[in-house]
Motif scaffolding. Sequence first.
Motif, short mmCIF file in Angstrom:
data_model
loop_
_atom_site.label_atom_id
_atom_site.label_comp_id
_atom_site.label_asym_id
_atom_site.label_seq_id
_atom_site.Cartn_x
_atom_site.Cartn_y
_atom_site.Cartn_z
N GLN A 146 -6.26 -11.56 -17.55
CA GLN A 146 -6.77 -10.88 -16.36
C GLN A 146 -5.58 -10.36 -15.56
O GLN A 146 -4.72 -11.16 -15.15
N VAL A 147 -5.56 -9.04 -15.37
CA VAL A 147 -4.39 -8.42 -14.74
C VAL A 147 -4.82 -7.57 -13.55
O VAL A 147 -5.79 -6.81 -13.63
N ALA A 148 -4.10 -7.72 -12.44
CA ALA A 148 -4.27 -6.81 -11.31
C ALA A 148 -2.97 -6.04 -11.14
O ALA A 148 -1.89 -6.58 -11.41
N CYS A 149 -3.08 -4.79 -10.76
CA CYS A 149 -1.88 -3.98 -10.58
C CYS A 149 -2.00 -3.24 -9.26
O CYS A 149 -2.94 -2.47 -9.05
N CYS A 150 -1.08 -3.51 -8.33
CA CYS A 150 -1.17 -2.80 -7.05
C CYS A 150 -0.11 -1.73 -6.96
O CYS A 150 0.99 -1.88 -7.48
N GLU A 151 -0.49 -0.64 -6.35
CA GLU A 151 0.35 0.55 -6.32
C GLU A 151 0.16 1.24 -4.97
O GLU A 151 -0.96 1.37 -4.49
N GLU A 152 1.27 1.67 -4.37
CA GLU A 152 1.18 2.27 -3.04
C GLU A 152 0.56 3.66 -3.06
O GLU A 152 -0.03 4.09 -2.08
N GLU A 153 0.73 4.37 -4.15
CA GLU A 153 0.12 5.69 -4.27
C GLU A 153 -1.34 5.50 -4.68
O GLU A 153 -1.70 4.47 -5.27
N PRO A 154 -2.18 6.51 -4.43
CA PRO A 154 -3.59 6.35 -4.83
C PRO A 154 -3.77 6.32 -6.34
O PRO A 154 -4.74 5.73 -6.82
N ARG A 155 -2.86 6.95 -7.09
CA ARG A 155 -3.01 7.01 -8.54
C ARG A 155 -1.87 6.28 -9.23
O ARG A 155 -0.74 6.27 -8.73
N PRO A 156 -2.11 5.72 -10.41
CA PRO A 156 -1.00 5.16 -11.17
C PRO A 156 -0.15 6.29 -11.76
O PRO A 156 -0.62 7.41 -11.88
N GLY A 157 1.09 5.99 -12.13
CA GLY A 157 1.94 7.00 -12.77
C GLY A 157 3.38 6.95 -12.28
O GLY A 157 4.31 7.05 -13.05
N ARG A 184 -7.31 -4.41 -13.27
CA ARG A 184 -7.89 -4.20 -11.94
C ARG A 184 -6.86 -3.42 -11.13
O ARG A 184 -5.83 -3.98 -10.74
N PHE A 185 -7.11 -2.13 -10.93
CA PHE A 185 -6.13 -1.28 -10.24
C PHE A 185 -6.39 -1.28 -8.74
O PHE A 185 -7.49 -0.98 -8.30
N LEU A 186 -5.37 -1.64 -7.97
CA LEU A 186 -5.48 -1.62 -6.51
C LEU A 186 -4.62 -0.48 -5.99
O LEU A 186 -3.41 -0.62 -5.85
N GLY A 187 -5.24 0.70 -5.79
CA GLY A 187 -4.49 1.88 -5.36
C GLY A 187 -4.31 1.93 -3.86
O GLY A 187 -5.01 1.24 -3.11
N SER A 188 -3.38 2.75 -3.41
CA SER A 188 -3.05 2.89 -1.97
C SER A 188 -2.85 1.52 -1.34
O SER A 188 -3.21 1.30 -0.19
#
Lengths: 92, 423
Positions: free
Chosen positions: B183-194, B214-218
Amino acid sequence: MTSRVLVCRCEDVTLDEVEEALAGGATDLESLKRYTGFGTGWCQGKQCVVACARLLEARTGAAPPAPITPRPPLHPVPLGLLAGLPDPEEAP
Amino acid sequence: MAPRRIDPRSQTPVGSFLHDGQRVAFRAGESLALALLAAGRGSLSRSPKYHRPRGPLCLRGACEGCLVRVGDLPGQLACRVPAAEGLEVRSQNAFPNASLDLFRVTDWFFPKHLDHHHLLVNAGATLNRAMQVFARRMAGLGTLPSEEHPFPTPSTLSVDALVVGAGTAGMAVANALAREGFQVACCEEEPRPGGEALDRRDAPTLTDLCDKVRFLGSTSAVATFDDGTLCVGPEGLGLVRARARVFATGCVDSVGLFPQNDLPGVFTARAAARMLRAGVVPGERVVVAGSGALASEVAAGCAEAGVRVTHAEGVVEAHGTSAVKAATVTAHGRAEKVKCDALVVALTATPAYELAGQAGALVRWDASARCFIPEALADGSTRAPGVYVTGSVRAPGAALQARREDGSRVALQIASDLRGGRL
Ligand code: FES
């Protein structure tokens, strides 16, 4: 506008000030921080810590082994958000 | 002139917000800072001591140039707040506003510098007190909210692994672990991954973030402790508990030490590339100083948009009073003054080591890169159990392909540590 070289934008610390502090004996990163206030603003030193370390290295020939302690929070956070956290002392 | 949209008709606005009483339209997925820049509103606040004009510099949450008041919350980074219909955004620390600020005289009063040690310490008790009151007034930290806010209860999430940063390396780790069934969560400050690859057309084709992640954008990870990482996003505060924490936080750019390096209109190459990706040119006459993939990207994007681009090796000085009007730069060994309204500086990036350091990784000076790097073994593990680093945060300047391979390698180690019950 007065011509200035900004080392730390958040706290308006200029190259002039850093050089004066270095000449005055603040020749490690921690003393330099305490004297000039660099790295203590909004961004907590995301850009200026390296800039000051490089200036220090150029001046003394020795780079600081480690940065100033990177403390939370990384970005400004409303205190109200943190206030909603469970009290670690009371947590089961 | 200032930044503007290359083709205002190419994308339709999806809404608008108010900035200092003026309506600003935004396109889908834009941050407040980007929409403000695109509307030619590049001056957002004033600096604390000298009240010098400030504008977005980095568009990656690593400066203070984009601080604004949003609603009644002061001190928000406009490049990290997604634009939304009806928001009320105000410049702070400026009177009457950021473009015309009367306290700016401080900059002229203290041509050398404002030495607070002498002003506050050597001044005698009465003057000292007066100076402190004055300094507090002038120092810009915004004004507190006028109303009391409720304390929302943070959401909690428990996962096997939390990956901070969805750039090339972060995505590689997150995907590999998710495919292994963790189970993986990934948080990113931008709205989209990349991450950086989104800003570069020469990037190897992106594989998408696996839908099991589980992508946590923005969302920004703002603090990390053994028993959880605090993530602030659109839903407020979240506490993410993870057996393994992976910091793929990348690098931040600086613009270097030259006179007037803080003028609005000075941008990092990453910020300019991000603007171009959104269909915004940084100016009408752009100077690109430095080299590297992002610098070429910016030069090419500006040229395509019909903007005049001057290449330079380094910057001697920027000129202007409220924004960049010209720059003295070096090219072919000669210094030359060039008229411009945007100065894009591409210097070597330095690792965003802060969170890895908070998590317990040893952060050390690297003599050849001349910056601080979190120490890790080849497999990404640091001296702190369950804390890993991958990508350019530990190898500044690494090619995108190398960052992806690094992510895959680190994922193998994490998978084995998770399975082996070591975490
Ligand atoms: S922090 Fe937003 S522009 Fe730098």
